[in-house]
Design an enzyme around this catalytic site. Structure first.
Site, PDB file in Angstrom:
ATOM      1  N   HIS A  44       0.814  -1.219   0.000  1.00 43.33           N
ATOM      2  CA  HIS A  44       0.000   0.000   0.000  1.00 43.33           C
ATOM      3  C   HIS A  44       0.845   1.266   0.000  1.00 43.33           C
ATOM      4  O   HIS A  44       0.401   2.296  -0.486  1.00 43.33           O
ATOM      5  CB  HIS A  44      -0.966  -0.012   1.187  1.00 43.33           C
ATOM      6  CG  HIS A  44      -2.154  -0.885   0.966  1.00 43.33           C
ATOM      7  ND1 HIS A  44      -3.415  -0.401   0.723  1.00 43.33           N
ATOM      8  CD2 HIS A  44      -2.266  -2.236   0.916  1.00 43.33           C
ATOM      9  CE1 HIS A  44      -4.256  -1.410   0.547  1.00 43.33           C
ATOM     10  NE2 HIS A  44      -3.593  -2.532   0.668  1.00 43.33           N
ATOM     11  N   ASP A  45       2.048   1.185   0.543  1.00 38.17           N
ATOM     12  CA  ASP A  45       2.909   2.370   0.511  1.00 38.17           C
ATOM     13  C   ASP A  45       3.600   2.492  -0.837  1.00 38.17           C
ATOM     14  O   ASP A  45       3.546   3.539  -1.492  1.00 38.17           O
ATOM     15  CB  ASP A  45       3.948   2.317   1.632  1.00 38.17           C
ATOM     16  CG  ASP A  45       4.763   3.606   1.709  1.00 38.17           C
ATOM     17  OD1 ASP A  45       4.151   4.688   1.607  1.00 38.17           O
ATOM     18  OD2 ASP A  45       5.982   3.541   1.853  1.00 38.17           O
ATOM     19  N   SER A  54       4.396   7.552   2.936  1.00 31.98           N
ATOM     20  CA  SER A  54       3.236   8.458   2.941  1.00 31.98           C
ATOM     21  C   SER A  54       2.026   7.764   3.561  1.00 31.98           C
ATOM     22  O   SER A  54       1.181   8.409   4.185  1.00 31.98           O
ATOM     23  CB  SER A  54       2.911   8.943   1.522  1.00 31.98           C
ATOM     24  OG  SER A  54       2.611   7.860   0.664  1.00 31.98           O
ATOM     25  N   SER A 171      -1.775 -15.793   0.047  1.00 29.70           N
ATOM     26  CA  SER A 171      -1.621 -17.061   0.777  1.00 29.70           C
ATOM     27  C   SER A 171      -1.757 -16.862   2.282  1.00 29.70           C
ATOM     28  O   SER A 171      -2.205 -17.749   3.002  1.00 29.70           O
ATOM     29  CB  SER A 171      -0.242 -17.658   0.452  1.00 29.70           C
ATOM     30  OG  SER A 171       0.093 -18.697   1.330  1.00 29.70           O
ATOM     31  N   THR A 223      -2.580 -23.747   5.204  1.00 26.26           N
ATOM     32  CA  THR A 223      -1.397 -23.157   5.857  1.00 26.26           C
ATOM     33  C   THR A 223      -1.603 -21.638   5.910  1.00 26.26           C
ATOM     34  O   THR A 223      -0.914 -20.883   5.231  1.00 26.26           O
ATOM     35  CB  THR A 223      -0.111 -23.495   5.070  1.00 26.26           C
ATOM     36  OG1 THR A 223      -0.280 -23.090   3.694  1.00 26.26           O
ATOM     37  CG2 THR A 223       0.211 -24.970   5.115  1.00 26.26           C
ATOM     38  N   ASP A 228       3.226 -19.638   1.156  1.00 26.74           N
ATOM     39  CA  ASP A 228       3.602 -20.740   0.277  1.00 26.74           C
ATOM     40  C   ASP A 228       2.714 -20.754  -0.967  1.00 26.74           C
ATOM     41  O   ASP A 228       1.889 -19.861  -1.168  1.00 26.74           O
ATOM     42  CB  ASP A 228       3.520 -22.081   1.027  1.00 26.74           C
ATOM     43  CG  ASP A 228       2.116 -22.382   1.560  1.00 26.74           C
ATOM     44  OD1 ASP A 228       1.134 -21.730   1.110  1.00 26.74           O
ATOM     45  OD2 ASP A 228       1.994 -23.249   2.441  1.00 26.74           O
TER      46      ASP A 228
END
Length: 301
Positions: A44-45, A54, A171, A223, A228
C-alpha cells in the site's frame, strides 16, 4: 535512477537492520498477525507514487491520511510501527527513515511467515505529503479485474510474472465478508467450487455483513500463516476468494505462471523475491528529497 544501496546505514546506524529484525520478531510473538500487516504496508505504501512512508501519515491539518481510503479497509497494526521507530530513535536519532522501516519490516515479516529472505536496498527518505486522492488509482480494488491489476502493476515496472507472484501474498491473507458476499448471494458465482462456496456461506452467512464486524474468510485454510504456493493450488481448484484471484488462474496472460507456481514452491519464492524487491524500489525519495521523520505519523515541524 534509484540511489538506494545495500547497507545504507552501515556508518550512520550500524545496528538499524538488526533492531528492525528484533522488533518484528518480538511483535510477531506478542501479537501474531503483525507480520501480515508489514507485508500489506509495503504494497500500500510503495504502489502509491513512491516507497516513501506516505501511508503512515495520519490526518492532521493539511494532511489527509491514505489510511482513510476504502482501499485501506482492514489494515491494522500501524501503531506498532511506532514501537519499531522508538527502538531506532533510542539507538540513533533521526537517522532511519520510516520508508525504510516499511521496507525492512516487510522483509522480516516475510521471513516470519516462512517466505524467502529478500535482499532489500535502503536509503529511502520520507514524504512530506500524503496521496489520498491517488490511492484508488494505484491500489486495485478487491474485485477489480486481472486486466486492471496487470495494468496498474505494469505501470510501476512489475511484469506479469511478478504480478502473479505478488498475488501469492494472498496465501497469508484474509478477505472480509463485505468484499466477497456478492459471489455468494443471491446466487453463487458459477466459477466458485460449490463445496468451497458452502464453506464461505458458513463464514459469511448474510448478504449484507456489518463492515465494522471482523467477519472474514481465509484464502488458504491449509497453511494460513505460511507464505507458500497453496494459494495457486487453491485458485486452480476454483477456491479463490476474489474475482481477481479466479481470473488470475484463467487469464491466458497469467495462467502459465499460476500453474508453474502451483507446481513449484521454490519458483514461487524466487519470483516473489524479485517482485518484492522491484516494488520496494518504486520511485523512492533519496538524497536531499523528503526528510527522515522523527515520528512516522507526522511530518517534522
Amino acid at each position: 535512477m534509484s540511489e538506494l544501496q545495500f547497507n545504507y546505514y552501515a556508518q550512520s546506524c550500524p545496528k538499524a537492520e538488526e533492531i528492525i529484525k528484533q522488533q518484528v520478531v518480538q511483535l510477531y510473538y506478542k501479537h501474531g498477525n503483525t507480520a501480515v500487516s508489514w507485508v500489506r504496508n509495503l504494497f500500500h505504501d510503495c504502489a502509491v507514487k513512491s516507497c516513501d512512508a506516505s501511508l503512515l501519515l495520519e490526518t492532521v491539518t493539511g494532511v489527509a491520511s491514505e489510511q482513510a481510503s476504502e482501499r485501506s479497509f482492514g489494515m491494522r497494526n500501524f501503531k506498532y510501527v511506532s514501537t519499531i521507530k522508538a527502538a531506532l530513535e533510542a539507538e540513533c536519532p533521526l537517522k532511519v527513515s520510516c520508508a525504510d522501516i516499511v521496507a525492512l519490516s516487510a522483509r522480516e515479516g516475510i521471513v516470519m511467515l516462512g517466505g524467502p529472505r529478500i535482499p532489500i536496498k535502503t536509503g529511502r527518505r520520507d514524504s512530506r505529503v500524503s496521496y489520498l486522492a491517488e490511492v484508488e488509482k494505484f491500489i486495485p480494488n478487491h474485485n477489480d479485474s486481472i486486466a486492471t491489476a496487470l495494468s496498474v502493476f505494469n505501470s510501476i515496472g512489475i511484469d506479469d510474472e511478478g504480478v502473479v507472484a505478488l498475488y501469492g501474498a494472498h496465501s497469508v491473507g484474509r478477505v472480509h465478508c463485505a468484499n466477497l458476499v456478492h459471489r455468494l448471494y443471491p446466487t453463487v458465482d458459477p466459477t466458485l467450487n460449490p463445496v468451497y462456496a458452502e464453506y464461505l456461506k458458513g463464514r459469511c452467512p448474510t448478504p449484507d455483513p456489518d463492515p465494522d464486524a471482523v467477519v472474514y474468510a481465509r484464502n488458504d485454510r491449509e497453511t494460513p500463516m505460511i507464505l507458500d504456493n497453496n494459494y495457486y493450488k487453491n485458485i486452480i481448484n476454483h477456491k479463490g476468494l476474489l474475482i481477481v484471484d479466479q481470473q488470475l488462474a484463467s487469464d491466458p496472460r497469467t495462467t502459465p505462471f499460476v500453474q508453474k507456481m502451483a507446481a513449484d514452491n521454490s519458483y514461487f519464492h524466487e519470483q516473489f523475491s524479485r517482485a518484492i524487491a522491484l516494488l520496494s524500489e518504486n520511485n523512492p525519495l533519496t538524497g536531499d528529497q523528503g526528510e527522515v521523520r522523527k515520528d512516522c505519523r507526522y511530518v517534522n515541524i
